[in-house]
Design a protein around this motif. Sequence first.
Motif, PDB file in Angstrom:
ATOM      1  N   PRO A   1       0.828  -1.212   0.000  1.00 36.10           N
ATOM      2  CA  PRO A   1       0.000   0.000   0.000  1.00 36.10           C
ATOM      3  C   PRO A   1       0.863   1.263   0.000  1.00 36.10           C
ATOM      4  N   VAL A   2       0.226   2.373  -0.423  1.00 37.87           N
ATOM      5  CA  VAL A   2       0.868   3.684  -0.352  1.00 37.87           C
ATOM      6  C   VAL A   2      -0.094   4.650   0.326  1.00 37.87           C
ATOM      7  N   CYS A   3       0.446   5.692   0.901  1.00 37.11           N
ATOM      8  CA  CYS A   3      -0.390   6.715   1.525  1.00 37.11           C
ATOM      9  C   CYS A   3      -1.121   7.490   0.436  1.00 37.11           C
ATOM     10  N   PHE A   4      -2.421   7.568   0.538  1.00 40.91           N
ATOM     11  CA  PHE A   4      -3.256   8.253  -0.440  1.00 40.91           C
ATOM     12  C   PHE A   4      -3.618   9.653   0.038  1.00 40.91           C
ATOM     13  N   ILE A   5      -4.081   9.752   1.279  1.00 39.60           N
ATOM     14  CA  ILE A   5      -4.470  11.039   1.861  1.00 39.60           C
ATOM     15  C   ILE A   5      -3.883  11.135   3.261  1.00 39.60           C
ATOM     16  N   ASP A   6      -3.188  12.241   3.524  1.00 40.80           N
ATOM     17  CA  ASP A   6      -2.650  12.464   4.864  1.00 40.80           C
ATOM     18  C   ASP A   6      -3.017  13.857   5.333  1.00 40.80           C
ATOM     19  N   THR A   7      -2.474  14.244   6.473  1.00 34.52           N
ATOM     20  CA  THR A   7      -2.790  15.542   7.061  1.00 34.52           C
ATOM     21  C   THR A   7      -1.578  16.457   6.970  1.00 34.52           C
ATOM     22  N   GLY A   8      -1.779  17.650   6.423  1.00 31.41           N
ATOM     23  CA  GLY A   8      -0.704  18.613   6.296  1.00 31.41           C
ATOM     24  C   GLY A   8      -0.418  19.313   7.613  1.00 31.41           C
ATOM     25  N   SER A   9       0.610  20.145   7.608  1.00 35.87           N
ATOM     26  CA  SER A   9       0.993  20.872   8.823  1.00 35.87           C
ATOM     27  C   SER A   9      -0.090  21.843   9.272  1.00 35.87           C
ATOM     28  N   ASP A  10      -0.974  22.209   8.329  1.00 34.65           N
ATOM     29  CA  ASP A  10      -2.072  23.117   8.668  1.00 34.65           C
ATOM     30  C   ASP A  10      -3.293  22.369   9.193  1.00 34.65           C
ATOM     31  N   GLY A  11      -3.189  21.037   9.296  1.00 33.74           N
ATOM     32  CA  GLY A  11      -4.281  20.244   9.818  1.00 33.74           C
ATOM     33  C   GLY A  11      -5.294  19.810   8.777  1.00 33.74           C
ATOM     34  N   LYS A  12      -5.124  20.251   7.514  1.00 32.50           N
ATOM     35  CA  LYS A  12      -6.077  19.897   6.468  1.00 32.50           C
ATOM     36  C   LYS A  12      -5.638  18.616   5.755  1.00 32.50           C
ATOM     37  N   LEU A  13      -6.631  17.851   5.293  1.00 28.78           N
ATOM     38  CA  LEU A  13      -6.331  16.645   4.540  1.00 28.78           C
ATOM     39  C   LEU A  13      -5.791  17.014   3.163  1.00 28.78           C
ATOM     40  N   ARG A  14      -4.847  16.209   2.671  1.00 33.15           N
ATOM     41  CA  ARG A  14      -4.272  16.487   1.361  1.00 33.15           C
ATOM     42  C   ARG A  14      -4.004  15.168   0.643  1.00 33.15           C
ATOM     43  N   VAL A  15      -4.117  15.227  -0.692  1.00 28.79           N
ATOM     44  CA  VAL A  15      -3.890  14.057  -1.525  1.00 28.79           C
ATOM     45  C   VAL A  15      -2.410  13.941  -1.848  1.00 28.79           C
ATOM     46  N   GLN A  16      -1.865  12.736  -1.720  1.00 28.09           N
ATOM     47  CA  GLN A  16      -0.480  12.481  -2.101  1.00 28.09           C
ATOM     48  C   GLN A  16      -0.405  12.316  -3.620  1.00 28.09           C
ATOM     49  N   GLN A  17       0.395  13.161  -4.270  1.00 27.78           N
ATOM     50  CA  GLN A  17       0.469  13.153  -5.728  1.00 27.78           C
ATOM     51  C   GLN A  17       0.974  11.820  -6.270  1.00 27.78           C
ATOM     52  N   SER A  18       1.870  11.159  -5.548  1.00 27.17           N
ATOM     53  CA  SER A  18       2.396   9.877  -6.013  1.00 27.17           C
ATOM     54  C   SER A  18       1.288   8.831  -6.095  1.00 27.17           C
ATOM     55  N   ALA A  19       0.367   8.857  -5.122  1.00 28.56           N
ATOM     56  CA  ALA A  19      -0.772   7.930  -5.154  1.00 28.56           C
ATOM     57  C   ALA A  19      -1.738   8.305  -6.273  1.00 28.56           C
ATOM     58  N   LEU A  20      -1.924   9.604  -6.472  1.00 33.80           N
ATOM     59  CA  LEU A  20      -2.811  10.070  -7.529  1.00 33.80           C
ATOM     60  C   LEU A  20      -2.285   9.651  -8.899  1.00 33.80           C
ATOM     61  N   GLN A  21      -0.981   9.675  -9.082  1.00 37.51           N
ATOM     62  CA  GLN A  21      -0.378   9.256 -10.349  1.00 37.51           C
ATOM     63  C   GLN A  21      -0.633   7.778 -10.625  1.00 37.51           C
ATOM     64  N   ILE A  22      -0.622   6.968  -9.565  1.00 36.03           N
ATOM     65  CA  ILE A  22      -0.940   5.541  -9.724  1.00 36.03           C
ATOM     66  C   ILE A  22      -2.375   5.375 -10.190  1.00 36.03           C
ATOM     67  N   LEU A  23      -3.290   6.103  -9.549  1.00 35.26           N
ATOM     68  CA  LEU A  23      -4.697   6.024  -9.929  1.00 35.26           C
ATOM     69  C   LEU A  23      -4.914   6.463 -11.372  1.00 35.26           C
ATOM     70  N   GLN A  24      -4.220   7.524 -11.782  1.00 33.24           N
ATOM     71  CA  GLN A  24      -4.439   8.074 -13.118  1.00 33.24           C
ATOM     72  C   GLN A  24      -3.987   7.129 -14.226  1.00 33.24           C
ATOM     73  N   GLN A  25      -3.212   6.117 -13.889  1.00 36.21           N
ATOM     74  CA  GLN A  25      -2.786   5.137 -14.882  1.00 36.21           C
ATOM     75  C   GLN A  25      -3.808   4.014 -15.072  1.00 36.21           C
ATOM     76  N   ILE A  26      -4.799   3.954 -14.180  1.00 39.66           N
ATOM     77  CA  ILE A  26      -5.789   2.867 -14.238  1.00 39.66           C
ATOM     78  C   ILE A  26      -6.909   3.256 -15.187  1.00 39.66           C
ATOM     79  N   GLN A  27      -6.971   2.581 -16.315  1.00 36.83           N
ATOM     80  CA  GLN A  27      -8.003   2.865 -17.305  1.00 36.83           C
ATOM     81  C   GLN A  27      -9.209   1.942 -17.143  1.00 36.83           C
ATOM     82  N   GLN A  28      -9.092   0.935 -16.294  1.00 42.72           N
ATOM     83  CA  GLN A  28     -10.184  -0.004 -16.073  1.00 42.72           C
ATOM     84  C   GLN A  28     -11.204   0.564 -15.085  1.00 42.72           C
ATOM     85  N   PRO A  29     -12.434   0.041 -15.107  1.00 42.83           N
ATOM     86  CA  PRO A  29     -13.382   0.370 -14.034  1.00 42.83           C
ATOM     87  C   PRO A  29     -12.810  -0.084 -12.690  1.00 42.83           C
TER      88      PRO A  29
END
Length: 299
Positions: free
Chosen positions: A8-36
């Motif tokens: 597994p990889v971290c998909f969403i974590d918490t930034g120093s400001d306390g807000k949730l943020r998406v990890q770009q490396s995980a997003l790049q993995i998702l963007q390669q998936i063309q299947q349902p």
Amino acid sequence: YHPDMDKPVCFIDTGSDGKLRVQQSALQILQQIQQPVVVVAVVGLYRTGKSYLMNRLAGKQSGFALGSTIESKTKGIWMWCVSHPTKAGTTLVLLDTEGLGDVDKGDPKHDTNIFSLAVLLSSTLVYNSRGTIDNKAVMDLQYVTELSECIKVKSSDEDADDSSEFVKFFPSFIWAVRDFTLELKIDGKDATEDEYLEFALKLKHGTSRSVIEYNFPRDCIQKFFPSRKCFTFPFPTAPENMSCLESLNSADISSEFLKVTDHFCQFVFHDSCVKRLKDGHTVTGRDPRVHEKFCCLYC
């Protein structure tokens, strides 16, 4: 593209400001998936064994972190993408979420945001708890009562109650009860796991404040998750072995626990649908509408 990840990889974590943020490396993995994608997310109070079930769904002994102390190991939301074991041309996306109810977090809205994201992202939501489905267990699922405040559906009528629209894109719901020791009986008669769940969600008659408070979370669960399933898991092993569950041989784990776990996995594999949006649109990993509307909802 075959998205099988070895861990597994971290998909969403918490930034120093306390807000949730998406990890770009995980997003790049998702963007390669063309299947349902079939997206299964697990939520629940911390230290209830959520990660073990997700590892089993991935077909692995280990992967998502299993904590052996009272400290919650999973922070944010972690993602594991694998080829779906029974649906050809489909990717199974597993989301293991941060344990709810950890008083050390400080921000009371953090858990609600994590829960809401899990609901929005998944096609099947697994709620993991321990013991029994009693009133305390239902009240612990307080986050479901806050969904209508956190999630808004675009409507031509800004004043309309859009919560009725949620079921068009909300996931199916599985309640996994861990360390269950009771007999499945209702009024002295044998009951199925699903009947046990529905009995626990039954509304009381009356208009008193106590009845309204009792009914509110049950009404929300019934309204938002019309597709519901329940699994009751016995203790997996002796108490002294609980801290090393992922490294135990099958012979050291209760055969009944393994049987229920296998039934749970087979149900998820065969009955979990691909993720769809409100208009019925089938979601793939690279779908920009998902990235825009879901991943950045709280970021």
